[in-house]
Design a protein around this motif. Sequence first.
Motif, PDB file in Angstrom:
ATOM      1  N   HIS A  77      -2.888  -3.640  -5.972  1.00 19.42           N
ATOM      2  CA  HIS A  77      -2.978  -2.659  -5.170  1.00 19.42           C
ATOM      3  C   HIS A  77      -4.604  -2.530  -4.416  1.00 19.42           C
ATOM      4  O   HIS A  77      -5.289  -4.021  -4.640  1.00 19.42           O
ATOM      5  CB  HIS A  77      -3.682  -1.514  -6.993  1.00 19.42           C
ATOM      6  CG  HIS A  77      -4.938  -0.796  -6.110  1.00 19.42           C
ATOM      7  ND1 HIS A  77      -3.775   0.186  -5.406  1.00 19.42           N
ATOM      8  CD2 HIS A  77      -6.247  -0.147  -5.476  1.00 19.42           C
ATOM      9  CE1 HIS A  77      -4.427   1.607  -5.035  1.00 19.42           C
ATOM     10  NE2 HIS A  77      -5.839   1.007  -5.094  1.00 19.42           N
ATOM     11  N   ILE A  78      -4.191  -2.025  -3.574  1.00 13.19           N
ATOM     12  CA  ILE A  78      -5.319  -2.336  -1.879  1.00 13.19           C
ATOM     13  C   ILE A  78      -5.267  -1.364  -1.495  1.00 13.19           C
ATOM     14  O   ILE A  78      -5.169   0.388  -1.607  1.00 13.19           O
ATOM     15  CB  ILE A  78      -3.799  -2.899  -0.948  1.00 13.19           C
ATOM     16  CG1 ILE A  78      -3.103  -4.075  -0.856  1.00 13.19           C
ATOM     17  CG2 ILE A  78      -4.820  -2.540   0.571  1.00 13.19           C
ATOM     18  CD1 ILE A  78      -1.868  -3.790  -1.503  1.00 13.19           C
ATOM     19  N   ASP A  79      -6.603  -1.403  -1.906  1.00 13.77           N
ATOM     20  CA  ASP A  79      -7.432   0.029  -1.881  1.00 13.77           C
ATOM     21  C   ASP A  79      -7.285   0.640  -0.310  1.00 13.77           C
ATOM     22  O   ASP A  79      -7.149  -0.100   0.773  1.00 13.77           O
ATOM     23  CB  ASP A  79      -9.207   0.030  -1.941  1.00 13.77           C
ATOM     24  CG  ASP A  79      -9.621  -1.119  -1.145  1.00 13.77           C
ATOM     25  OD1 ASP A  79     -10.490  -0.432  -0.213  1.00 13.77           O
ATOM     26  OD2 ASP A  79     -10.202  -2.273  -1.735  1.00 13.77           O
ATOM     27  N   ASN A  80      -7.572   1.631  -0.384  1.00 19.25           N
ATOM     28  CA  ASN A  80      -7.526   1.881   1.058  1.00 19.25           C
ATOM     29  C   ASN A  80      -8.680   2.102   2.714  1.00 19.25           C
ATOM     30  O   ASN A  80      -8.043   1.437   3.492  1.00 19.25           O
ATOM     31  CB  ASN A  80      -7.548   4.221   1.144  1.00 19.25           C
ATOM     32  CG  ASN A  80      -6.579   5.055   0.191  1.00 19.25           C
ATOM     33  OD1 ASN A  80      -5.923   4.314  -0.109  1.00 19.25           O
ATOM     34  ND2 ASN A  80      -7.023   5.788  -0.321  1.00 19.25           N
ATOM     35  N   ASN A 115       2.507   1.585  -3.306  1.00 19.32           N
ATOM     36  CA  ASN A 115       1.554   2.232  -4.628  1.00 19.32           C
ATOM     37  C   ASN A 115       1.569   3.697  -4.241  1.00 19.32           C
ATOM     38  O   ASN A 115       0.866   4.517  -5.329  1.00 19.32           O
ATOM     39  CB  ASN A 115      -0.094   1.433  -4.435  1.00 19.32           C
ATOM     40  CG  ASN A 115      -0.035   0.183  -4.534  1.00 19.32           C
ATOM     41  OD1 ASN A 115       1.185  -0.731  -5.143  1.00 19.32           O
ATOM     42  ND2 ASN A 115      -0.435  -0.853  -3.731  1.00 19.32           N
ATOM     43  N   HIS A 116       1.099   4.472  -3.049  1.00 16.03           N
ATOM     44  CA  HIS A 116       1.393   5.759  -3.008  1.00 16.03           C
ATOM     45  C   HIS A 116       2.387   6.713  -2.420  1.00 16.03           C
ATOM     46  O   HIS A 116       2.385   7.355  -2.422  1.00 16.03           O
ATOM     47  CB  HIS A 116       0.264   5.690  -1.886  1.00 16.03           C
ATOM     48  CG  HIS A 116      -1.095   5.633  -1.890  1.00 16.03           C
ATOM     49  ND1 HIS A 116      -2.373   5.286  -3.081  1.00 16.03           N
ATOM     50  CD2 HIS A 116      -1.869   4.074  -1.374  1.00 16.03           C
ATOM     51  CE1 HIS A 116      -2.879   4.838  -2.652  1.00 16.03           C
ATOM     52  NE2 HIS A 116      -2.961   4.584  -1.970  1.00 16.03           N
ATOM     53  N   TRP A 176       1.076  -1.083  -0.138  1.00 14.82           N
ATOM     54  CA  TRP A 176      -0.327   0.059  -0.104  1.00 14.82           C
ATOM     55  C   TRP A 176       0.992   0.610   0.234  1.00 14.82           C
ATOM     56  O   TRP A 176       0.903   2.311  -0.753  1.00 14.82           O
ATOM     57  CB  TRP A 176      -1.312   0.073   1.721  1.00 14.82           C
ATOM     58  CG  TRP A 176      -1.975   0.821   1.225  1.00 14.82           C
ATOM     59  CD1 TRP A 176      -2.878   1.571   0.563  1.00 14.82           C
ATOM     60  CD2 TRP A 176      -1.517   2.223   1.788  1.00 14.82           C
ATOM     61  NE1 TRP A 176      -3.403   2.325   0.792  1.00 14.82           N
ATOM     62  CE2 TRP A 176      -2.426   3.075   1.655  1.00 14.82           C
ATOM     63  CE3 TRP A 176      -0.513   3.182   3.229  1.00 14.82           C
ATOM     64  CZ2 TRP A 176      -3.154   4.389   2.349  1.00 14.82           C
ATOM     65  CZ3 TRP A 176      -0.711   4.044   2.895  1.00 14.82           C
ATOM     66  CH2 TRP A 176      -1.580   5.285   2.807  1.00 14.82           C
ATOM     67  N   MET A 213      -6.414  -1.630   3.637  1.00 15.45           N
ATOM     68  CA  MET A 213      -5.453  -1.283   4.032  1.00 15.45           C
ATOM     69  C   MET A 213      -5.725  -0.793   5.504  1.00 15.45           C
ATOM     70  O   MET A 213      -5.482  -1.644   6.293  1.00 15.45           O
ATOM     71  CB  MET A 213      -4.905  -0.883   4.130  1.00 15.45           C
ATOM     72  CG  MET A 213      -3.445  -0.375   4.157  1.00 15.45           C
ATOM     73  SD  MET A 213      -2.290  -1.395   3.786  1.00 15.45           S
ATOM     74  CE  MET A 213      -2.801  -1.989   4.979  1.00 15.45           C
TER      75      MET A 213
END
Length: 98
Positions: free
Chosen positions: A67-70, A31-32, A28, A73
């Motif tokens: 991709h891990i969404d917010n 990804n950001h 995560w 997480m």
Amino acid sequence: MEFKNIDQQIIQKYKEDETLMVRLFVQWCANHDLDSQTLYQKAYPAQPLNVLLKEVLENDDGFDELHIDNETMLDVLQMFGNDDLAFVVADEIQRLKK
């Protein structure tokens, strides 16, 4: 003897799940474009670097395409009782939305 084996299985399963949680957190962050160690230290400033986090970073075998969404997480962190880290992640999510 059987009870000891069950206890060992439960402990092993928890460790595996915890490792997965850390791997998801690391991904995560990637990804950001965030540093997972920095965020961890922000959440837990009195603790030394998390050994499991360090191991996951050193042994990264490519979660890159994941991709891990917010929300996921945050849910995963809270499920493992990492509420302080979840608060830091939530702050970062708000910062990223700006």
